[in-house]
Scaffold this active site. Sequence first.
Site, PDB file in Angstrom:
ATOM      1  N   ILE A  60       3.898  33.625  88.837  1.00 53.92           N
ATOM      2  CA  ILE A  60       4.699  32.917  87.826  1.00 53.92           C
ATOM      3  C   ILE A  60       5.763  33.926  87.399  1.00 53.92           C
ATOM      4  O   ILE A  60       5.452  35.079  87.090  1.00 53.92           O
ATOM      5  CB  ILE A  60       3.828  32.401  86.666  1.00 53.92           C
ATOM      6  CG1 ILE A  60       4.662  31.763  85.551  1.00 53.92           C
ATOM      7  CG2 ILE A  60       2.913  33.443  86.097  1.00 53.92           C
ATOM      8  CD1 ILE A  60       3.794  31.066  84.482  1.00 53.92           C
ATOM      9  N   SER A  61       7.018  33.515  87.420  1.00 56.35           N
ATOM     10  CA  SER A  61       8.120  34.459  87.234  1.00 56.35           C
ATOM     11  C   SER A  61       8.110  35.088  85.845  1.00 56.35           C
ATOM     12  O   SER A  61       7.557  34.533  84.886  1.00 56.35           O
ATOM     13  CB  SER A  61       9.463  33.753  87.437  1.00 56.35           C
ATOM     14  OG  SER A  61       9.499  33.108  88.685  1.00 56.35           O
TER      15      SER A  61
END
Length: 227
Positions: A60-61
Amino acid sequence: MNSADTRKIRLVMHLRSMGISDTNVLAAMEKVPRDAFIPAQMQDQAYEDIAVPIGRGQTISQPFVVATMTQALEVSDRDKVLEIGTGSGYQCCVLAHLCRRVYSIERHKPLLLQAEKMFDFLKLRNITAIAGDGMKGWPGQAPFDKIICTACAPGDPPAALLDQLKIGGIMVIPVATGEQQVLRRYKKEGEDTFAVKDLMPVRFVPLLPNLAPASENADDEYGFAAG
Ligand code: SAH
């Protein structure tokens, strides 16, 4: 206020101090509970400004990168947005608060199924997501006002994505330049003309062709906190 809310507000203040000035983007990020997308054993990192692994080698960025990409898209509530790389679904949920409809494509089917549970859990009804190869775009729904790709293109962006952008539309995509990656913004000015701007160096997982084979889905080391 619970501690997740306190940590979320602290993160939003941090994003503002890092130069994210679009209040709609900050408000959208305040609405999406990032902790619900983060595996149970990494909950303490849910509101840190770092990328977190979500299984199957994907991440997840980092919130600052999500905010920068979302701000660069200049999303309006009339926009139809295409996202490549649904992943956990977090970026998709941030967009869903800002635009008319998000179409999202993920090549790992188990990640897509998990993300779809999150869309239901958060009652976001303006998202349509499919398992597929996002390098081909989504011809049946094209053209798009905005396109965001959250995996790194090997060099130039896939031609299908540039084709499926409306004239006047914006695409944000990380592209590889040798060993480095840079976040690049394309504004489509004519059928084949683009204004191109490099935004910042980034580190994304690679954009890979085709649906992921079951062998790539084998690792299932992470349990999720919600959904
Ligand atoms: N937007 C995500 C971050 C995703 S990480 C989030 O907010 O959590 C990048 C994702 O792109 C990975 O899940 C990876 O499987 C996916 N991906 C890579 N190549 C792809 C392709 N050709 N089509 C669709 N998804 C792709």
